[in-house]
Design a protein around this motif. Structure first.
Motif, short mmCIF file in Angstrom:
data_model
loop_
_atom_site.label_atom_id
_atom_site.label_comp_id
_atom_site.label_asym_id
_atom_site.label_seq_id
_atom_site.Cartn_x
_atom_site.Cartn_y
_atom_site.Cartn_z
N TYR A 1 -6.38 10.07 21.76
CA TYR A 1 -6.85 9.54 23.04
C TYR A 1 -7.13 8.04 22.91
CZ TYR A 1 -9.44 9.26 27.43
OH TYR A 1 -9.85 8.93 28.70
N GLN A 2 -7.81 7.68 21.82
CA GLN A 2 -8.15 6.28 21.57
C GLN A 2 -6.89 5.42 21.45
OE1 GLN A 2 -10.32 5.77 17.94
NE2 GLN A 2 -10.94 3.69 18.42
N MET A 3 -5.85 5.92 20.79
CA MET A 3 -4.61 5.17 20.64
C MET A 3 -3.94 4.97 22.00
SD MET A 3 -4.55 4.28 17.59
CE MET A 3 -2.98 3.47 17.62
N SER B 1 -9.36 12.99 19.48
CA SER B 1 -10.12 11.80 19.82
C SER B 1 -9.36 10.54 19.42
CB SER B 1 -11.48 11.84 19.13
OG SER B 1 -12.20 10.67 19.38
N ARG B 2 -8.77 10.56 18.24
CA ARG B 2 -7.99 9.40 17.78
C ARG B 2 -6.73 9.21 18.64
NH1 ARG B 2 -9.66 8.50 12.24
NH2 ARG B 2 -11.90 8.23 12.55
N ASP C 1 -4.43 -0.81 27.12
CA ASP C 1 -5.04 -2.14 27.08
C ASP C 1 -4.03 -3.21 26.68
OD1 ASP C 1 -7.51 -1.23 27.90
OD2 ASP C 1 -8.34 -1.12 25.86
N MET D 1 -3.36 10.53 27.57
CA MET D 1 -4.82 10.63 27.66
C MET D 1 -5.25 11.91 28.36
SD MET D 1 -6.27 6.79 28.34
CE MET D 1 -4.98 6.15 29.39
N GLN E 1 -4.72 14.80 25.89
CA GLN E 1 -5.73 14.81 24.83
C GLN E 1 -7.11 15.18 25.37
OE1 GLN E 1 -4.89 14.88 21.73
NE2 GLN E 1 -2.76 14.48 22.31
N SER E 2 -7.36 14.87 26.63
CA SER E 2 -8.62 15.28 27.25
C SER E 2 -8.70 16.81 27.34
CB SER E 2 -8.73 14.65 28.63
OG SER E 2 -9.91 15.06 29.26
N VAL F 1 -5.49 4.72 24.83
CA VAL F 1 -6.29 3.70 25.51
C VAL F 1 -5.89 2.32 25.00
CG1 VAL F 1 -8.64 2.75 25.74
CG2 VAL F 1 -8.25 5.20 26.02
N GLN F 2 -5.68 2.18 23.70
CA GLN F 2 -5.28 0.89 23.14
C GLN F 2 -3.90 0.47 23.64
OE1 GLN F 2 -5.76 1.42 18.92
NE2 GLN F 2 -7.94 0.92 18.99
#
Length: 139
Positions: free
Chosen positions: A116-118, A113-114, A124, A14, A17-18, A120-121
């Motif tokens: 980063y989102q992955m 963005s994708r 989680d 993350m 990717q940021s 985060v998932q």
């Protein structure tokens, strides 16, 4: 690999990717900048990533994170345009525009963005697994 290590790997992803999103946003923001000389014209920037292998070898881990090794400027040629009436024109009447391709930058931004989102998932999901493990141990 422990579940706690997943947080380290996903967190480094993350963070990387940021940085990628920030450099891409900077490139897009400066895509229309104009300069009167080659030396002062904005050049597209891109982050360089590396796996943190040294850390993994020291700790004998199978999973490694990612780190930003640096940010490099693109060596693609700048756009030189003849515009003698432009206020930023040099003595020969030319202005220089950045070597930023907005379409490529938008695709890179979507990809970052994708990614980063992955991450985060993944974080989680690991958190959910840890919570389930605690519930099982509590019973």
């Amino acid at each position: 690999m422990s579940l706690f290590n997943i947080f380290n790997v996903a967190g480094s992803g993350m963070s990387a990717q940021s940085v990628r999103l920030n450099t891409t946003a900077s490139n897009i923001a400066n895509a229309d900048a104009v300069s009167s000389s080659i030396g002062t014209t904005y050049r597209a920037r891109h982050p360089i990533f590396e796996a943190t292998m040294n850390q993994a070898q020291k700790q004998q881990q199978s999973s490694v994170g990612v780190a930003v090794k640096g940010i490099v400027e693109s060596d693609l040629p700048l756009t030189k345009t003849f515009s003698p009436n432009h206020p930023m024109a040099d003595t020969d009447g030319y202005i220089y525009k950045p070597n930023v391709n907005v379409m490529e930058e938008m695709a890179d931004m979507i990809s970052a963005s994708r990614s980063y989102q992955m991450n985060v998932q993944v974080t989680d999901a690991a958190k959910s697994m840890l919570q389930q493990t605690l519930r099982i141990g509590k019973s």
